[in-house]
Scaffold this active site. Structure first.
Site, mmCIF file in Angstrom:
data_model
loop_
_atom_site.group_PDB
_atom_site.id
_atom_site.type_symbol
_atom_site.label_atom_id
_atom_site.label_comp_id
_atom_site.label_asym_id
_atom_site.label_seq_id
_atom_site.Cartn_x
_atom_site.Cartn_y
_atom_site.Cartn_z
ATOM 1 N N LYS A 18 48.581 -33.917 -14.554
ATOM 2 C CA LYS A 18 49.667 -34.453 -13.731
ATOM 3 C C LYS A 18 49.126 -35.532 -12.787
ATOM 4 C CE LYS A 18 52.443 -30.186 -13.861
ATOM 5 N NZ LYS A 18 53.106 -29.161 -12.997
ATOM 6 N N TYR B 207 61.511 -31.602 -18.764
ATOM 7 C CA TYR B 207 61.845 -30.529 -17.818
ATOM 8 C C TYR B 207 63.311 -30.104 -17.904
ATOM 9 C CZ TYR B 207 57.248 -30.817 -15.517
ATOM 10 O OH TYR B 207 55.904 -30.763 -15.231
ATOM 11 N N ASN C 160 50.046 -28.953 -9.076
ATOM 12 C CA ASN C 160 49.110 -27.979 -9.642
ATOM 13 C C ASN C 160 48.328 -28.511 -10.840
ATOM 14 O OD1 ASN C 160 51.227 -28.031 -11.382
ATOM 15 N ND2 ASN C 160 51.835 -25.903 -11.096
ATOM 16 N N HIS D 76 49.896 -29.318 -16.868
ATOM 17 C CA HIS D 76 50.996 -28.672 -17.585
ATOM 18 C C HIS D 76 50.484 -28.268 -18.956
ATOM 19 C CE1 HIS D 76 54.850 -27.995 -19.571
ATOM 20 N NE2 HIS D 76 54.324 -28.653 -20.588
ATOM 21 N N GLU E 203 57.682 -30.950 -26.936
ATOM 22 C CA GLU E 203 56.974 -31.755 -25.933
ATOM 23 C C GLU E 203 56.040 -32.778 -26.583
ATOM 24 O OE1 GLU E 203 55.190 -28.838 -23.343
ATOM 25 O OE2 GLU E 203 57.159 -28.167 -22.611
#
Ligand code: IDP
Length: 147
Positions: free
Chosen positions: A20, A60, A127, A130, A141
């Site tokens: 990310k 998402y 975080n 993913h 994805e």
């Protein structure tokens, strides 16, 4: 059936992994890729992408309506993302185990999030990574990020 190095056949499972924007900005892309490779998974595809809102809305879609959805999309638009496809037996489960739980403050030491992440007092958990959570998500994805 063809047998590849390591004894896996060519239909081994694949997953979509993202470093990310926080991970890229902190210079952790190489460290994170190295940890996935060190666990034994094979890199199949890789690119640095500045995501679009369209990509993130597709990626998402399952989180629409949650309080962190808009902050999450804004965060993912804030800088480049490293998108990777990794392959290996049970790689989906294996990467999620390596990544650690969602909240980096309490993610177990030894995991990517536990070792390299923390809370920053923001509305979204930054975080670092993913990873797809099922074979169906992985297929969807991978097609979103590598179409
Ligand atoms: P995962 O990435 O650990 O699978 P998901 O539940 O799929 O977690 O959530 C997607 C992302 O949304 C998380 O990685 C995190 O960045 C963010 N997120 C999830 N739950 C929360 C929350 O309760 N507060 C803030 N951000 C969250």
């Amino acid at each position: 059936q063809e047998i590849a190095i390591g004894g896996e056949n060519v239909s081994a499972e694949r997953t979509l992994i993202l470093v990310k924007p926080d991970g890229v900005a902190r210079g952790l892309s190489g460290t994170i890729l190295a940890r996935v490779e060190a666990k034994g998974y094979s890199l199949v595809d890789l690119k640095l992408v500045h995501a679009t809102r369209e990509i993130l809305e597709a990626h998402y879609a399952g989180h629409v309506g949650k309080p962190f959805y808009e902050p999450l999309v804004e965060f993912m638009l804030s800088g480049p993302v490293l998108a990777a496809v990794f392959e290996g037996e049970r790689v989906i489960e294996g990467f999620r185990s390596l990544a650690g739980s969602t909240e980096p403050t309490t993610a177990a030491p030894g995991t990517i999030r536990g070792d390299l992440g923390r809370d920053w007092g923001l509305k979204v958990q930054q975080n670092l990574v993913h990873g797809s959570d099922s074979p169906e998500s992985a297929e969807k994805e991978i097609s979103i990020w590598f179409s």
